[in-house]
Design an enzyme around this catalytic site. Structure first.
Site, PDB file in Angstrom:
ATOM      1  N   GLY A 119       0.800  -1.219   0.000  1.00  0.00           N
ATOM      2  CA  GLY A 119       0.000   0.000   0.000  1.00  0.00           C
ATOM      3  C   GLY A 119       0.831   1.267   0.000  1.00  0.00           C
ATOM      4  N   HIS A 120       0.162   2.359  -0.330  1.00  0.00           N
ATOM      5  CA  HIS A 120       0.802   3.666  -0.472  1.00  0.00           C
ATOM      6  C   HIS A 120       1.464   4.122   0.826  1.00  0.00           C
ATOM      7  CE1 HIS A 120      -2.686   5.590   1.534  1.00  0.00           C
ATOM      8  NE2 HIS A 120      -3.374   4.664   0.878  1.00  0.00           N
ATOM      9  N   GLY A 121       2.703   4.602   0.693  1.00  0.00           N
ATOM     10  CA  GLY A 121       3.428   5.135   1.836  1.00  0.00           C
ATOM     11  C   GLY A 121       3.996   4.091   2.779  1.00  0.00           C
ATOM     12  N   SER A 167       0.708   3.103   4.586  1.00  0.00           N
ATOM     13  CA  SER A 167       1.329   3.800   5.719  1.00  0.00           C
ATOM     14  C   SER A 167       1.746   2.860   6.837  1.00  0.00           C
ATOM     15  CB  SER A 167       0.385   4.885   6.255  1.00  0.00           C
ATOM     16  OG  SER A 167       0.102   5.821   5.241  1.00  0.00           O
TER      17      SER A 167
END
Length: 177
Positions: free
Chosen positions: A62-64, A82
Site C-alpha cells: 500500500g501507499h506510503g 502507511s
C-alpha cells in the site's frame, strides 16, 4: 506494477473521490520483486522497499509503506498503506497487515496471519488476529477439545443444579455470594 496510484479515496455524500497520489516508490539495492506485485506510490511521501528485501509473487504494498532492509515477504502478502516494517522481517504467505501500524525489527509473522496491531521487535506471531506464537499454539491446540469441554461444563452445571435443589435454598444463596 511499480508506482501505481495508491488506493486513496475520500467519500462524500455517497461518492468516492480520488485523492491524488504524488509520492514516489524507492526500491533500494539488491531487491527482488516477484510477478504480479503491486507497489503503490505514496500519497504525499514515498513508498520504500529496503535494501536486500525479497518479495514473492502476488504481493500488494500500500501507499506510503516502508519496508526495512533484508525482509522476506512470501507470496500473496497484503500490506495496507502507511505501514512500517522493520529490518529482517519474515512475512509468511497470505498474511494481511492493516495500515498505519509498525512492525518491529526481526519479526516473524506466520502464514495466513491477520495483523491488526503494532508488533514489537523480535516477536513471532500467528493467527487471525495475530497473537504471540506460543499463546497461539496453545489456543489452536485446544480447538479440537472444545466440544468435549463444552459437554463437561454442561454436565457440571446440571450436577451443581441438582446438588443445589437437594441441599435447599441456603446452599444456593451461599453459592451466589
Amino acid at each position: 506494477t511499480i508506482g501505481e496510484d495508491g488506493f486513496g479515496y475520500a467519500s462524500h455524500k455517497g461518492l468516492h473521490h480520488k485523492i491524488p497520489q504524488i509520492g514516489t516508490v524507492i526500491i533500494e539495492d539488491d531487491v527482488e520483486i516477484g510477478v504480479c506485485c503491486g507497489i503503490e506510490r505514496g500519497t504525499l511521501g514515498d513508498t520504500i522497499i529496503g535494501q536486500g528485501s525479497k518479495l514473492g509473487d502476488l504481493i500488494a504494498i500500500g501507499h506510503g509503506t516502508k519496508i526495512g532492509a533484508h525482509c522476506l515477504l512470501v507470496a500473496q502478502v497484503g500490506v495496507a498503506g502507511s505501514t512500517t516494517l522493520g529490518h529482517h522481517c519474515i512475512i509468511g504467505g497470505q498474511v494481511g497487515i492493516v495500515g498505519h501500524i509498525t512492525i518491529g525489527n526481526n519479526v516473524t509473522i506466520a502464514a495466513k496471519a491477520g495483523v491488526i496491531n503494532n508488533i514489537p521487535d523480535g516477536k513471532v506471531v500467528l493467527g487471525a488476529p495475530a497473537i504471540e506464537a506460543g499463546q497461539g499454539r496453545r489456543a489452536y491446540g485446544m480447538i479440537q477439545h472444545l466440544p468435549e469441554m463444552r459437554q463437561n461444563i454442561r454436565n457440571l452445571q446440571s450436577r451443581i443444579g441438582e446438588l443445589g435443589l437437594r441441599a435447599g435454598p441456603d446452599i444456593e444463596e451461599t453459592a451466589e455470594q
